[in-house]
Write an enzyme that holds these catalytic residues in place. Structure first.
Site, PDB file in Angstrom:
ATOM      1  N   GLY A  10       0.812  -1.213   0.000  1.00 22.41           N
ATOM      2  CA  GLY A  10       0.000   0.000   0.000  1.00 22.41           C
ATOM      3  C   GLY A  10       0.838   1.251   0.000  1.00 22.41           C
ATOM      4  CB  THR A  11       3.047   2.799  -1.379  1.00 18.57           C
ATOM      5  OG1 THR A  11       3.854   3.939  -1.350  1.00 18.57           O
ATOM      6  CG2 THR A  11       3.209   2.126  -2.708  1.00 18.57           C
ATOM      7  CB  THR A  12       0.773   7.285  -3.482  1.00 21.99           C
ATOM      8  OG1 THR A  12      -0.462   6.930  -2.906  1.00 21.99           O
ATOM      9  CG2 THR A  12       0.565   8.018  -4.783  1.00 21.99           C
ATOM     10  CG  ASP A  38       2.984   7.098   0.479  1.00 20.10           C
ATOM     11  OD1 ASP A  38       2.343   6.623   1.428  1.00 20.10           O
ATOM     12  OD2 ASP A  38       3.519   6.385  -0.395  1.00 20.10           O
ATOM     13  CE  LYS A  65       5.913   3.933   1.413  1.00 21.12           C
ATOM     14  NZ  LYS A  65       4.482   3.941   1.318  1.00 21.12           N
TER      15      LYS A  65
END
Lengths: 320, 174
Positions: free
Chosen positions: A49-51, A66, A82
């Site tokens: 889960g990330t952007t 993020d 990240k």
């Protein structure tokens, strides 16, 4: 089909284990059942889960992400990293399972160092992407989840590749990866053009990730921004997602008030049309390792400070 | 991909002094709230007086158990003051109606572990309303920061003998 039967040819199973997988190629594999089942039954819930996003334009490649690492609904780390440097002209944005991303990037860094020594020149981005995708495709079917965008500037100019752990390797101009990517794509697709200025590009990247952190539950924390230029990659800024979102709420054209911030963040003005070159001074030169960048450690404390009663809380009192 | 659609906590102020906080799925939440209000109004008409918090807890528990095998995915928490003694009353119920009455605090579903930690460290007995507001605000804001699917703002209701004060807090919008 008749010809298939005559030739006794079996359709290769592209979803199962690759036949070239080494039996015990240095990876510990539990006995008794295959790793996938083992992990599903006994394994920890892995972080997903990330952007993250990356786009290339005239002045290089921008990578933004993020900083929230989530395990299910629990926020494991609100200030993780990240975007990982692979070489001095190469960066990768990572999403998927954090452990897989970090480890495979270390392997990639090792391979690239060796390649540079052997060949005597900087590895190309296309070659790096191909190397990463072939390394990971050998483990296809074993639940590796690494979705990355490799950004770099090599002899052919700015280059951007999307690599996925099943072996996909795609070249493109804009990529956004992760659970918040649909929201980021919406913002990116609206304002992207190849001939943007550097400040426009920074603003666009921060804006896209900020919108995604607001809408996506599994993205949040802060927004890391990196820029790959001809001279190498550069760590531009880490901005708190809450601050960015508050700035986005302000109507365009109004004077932007400076929020009382605990650490010296560069003020971001998304609606400014005139970009002065003096604003390039907001860009801090990239340190040798991003771990030393200012603001990274303080941000963990910031949410508590921001939500203290003095400035942050809007108090609306109704008496009954 | 989990999308933030709307606030998932609904506070129903059923009368002065008692509030029921509902959490989890929005669709059933609305239904549960409406049924609780309906039964409460009937009770007040029949009895001619306001309901006690303990009785409301039993009523909500009964409502949830009616759906024991086809659940309401709701875990309410009830907070209020007793009518005669004005002693504070807090309880929470799980989704199939097990009630738990406590002296100090109750927490809800999604980030309950984070909230237990914050409440346990910040809560003190016998504090005045302003201090209690500070305590619950800090507990909520910091707990939801550590949870991906909670946040976007906090609404705090402070229930006192003669009034309920409602405040909306700004939180991280991610």
């Amino acid at each position: 089909m008749a010809l298939q039967d005559v030739c006794k040819w079996q359709v290769p199973d592209t979803q199962g284990l690759s036949p070239h997988l080494p039996e015990a190629g240095g990876w510990a594999v539990p006995r008794g059942c295959d790793p996938q089942t083992f992990l599903q039954i006994y394994g920890p819930r892995l972080a997903h889960g990330t952007t993250t996003l990356a786009f290339r334009f005239r002045h290089g490649v921008i990578a933004a992400a993020d900083t929230r690492s989530s395990c299910g609904s629990y926020v494991a780390c609100p200030a993780s990293r990240k975007v990982i440097p692979v070489h001095r002209h190469l960066l990768g944005t990572t999403s998927g399972t954090s452990a897989d991303c970090v480890t495979w990037y270390r392997v990639l860094q090792r391979e690239l160092r060796l390649r540079e020594l052997r060949e005597g020149q900087l590895p190309s981005v296309a070659g790096t992407a191909k190397l990463l995708s072939t390394m990971m495709s050998r483990y296809r079917g074993l639940d590796l989840c690494v979705a990355t965008a490799l950004c770099g500037w090599d002899h052919s100019g700015p280059a951007l590749f999307y690599v996925y752990s099943d072996g996909t390797c795609l070249q493109g101009d804009i990529f956004s990866v992760g659970s918040g990517s649909p929201y980021a794509y919406g913002v990116l697709d609206r304002s992207y053009h190849y001939d943007m200025t550097i400040q426009e590009a920074y603003t666009l990247a921060r804006c896209a990730v900020a919108h995604a952190t607001h809408r996506d539950a599994y993205s949040g924390g802060s927004v890391d921004l990196f820029h790959v230029q001809e001279s190498g990659w550069e760590y531009v800024s880490r901005s708190d997602a809450y601050m960015l979102y508050m700035e986005l709420q302000k109507a365009p054209g109004l004077e932007q008030e400076r929020e009382p911030e605990p650490e010296p963040e560069p003020e971001r003005e998304p609606e400014r049309e005139q970009e002065q070159e003096a604003e390039v001074s907001q860009v801090r030169p990239g340190p040798a390792t991003p771990q030393d960048a200012a603001g990274g450690g303080e941000l963990f404390v910031e949410p508590e400070e921001v939500t203290a009663e003095d400035d942050g809380i809007t108090v609306k009192t109704e008496m009954i | 991909m989990v999308e933030v659609v709307m606030e998932e906590v609904v506070v129903v102020e059923v009368m002065v002094g008692v509030e029921v906080l509902e959490v989890m799925v929005v669709v059933e939440l609305v239904e549960v709230v409406e049924v609780v209000v309906f039964r409460l109004n009937l009770y007040e008409l029949k009895e001619g007086r306001q309901i006690k918090p303990y009785t409301l807890m039993s009523m909500v528990a009964n409502l949830l158990y009616e759906k024991r095998f086809g659940l309401y995915y709701t875990e309410p928490a009830i907070a209020g003051l007793d009518l005669k003694t004005f002693k504070p009353f807090t309880c929470s119920l799980d989704l199939i109606d097990c009630p738990m009455v406590t002296d100090d605090f109750v927490v809800s579903v999604t980030c309950s572990e984070q909230m237990y930690g914050m409440c346990e460290s910040l809560w003190e007995p016998n504090t005045d309303p302003e201090h209690l507001f500070e305590t619950i605000s800090q507990a909520m804001l910091n707990a939801v920061d550590q949870d991906a699917v909670s946040g976007m703002g906090v609404i705090v209701h402070i229930i006192e003998k003669d009034k309920i004060t409602t405040r909306t807090l700004m939180a991280r919008m991610d």
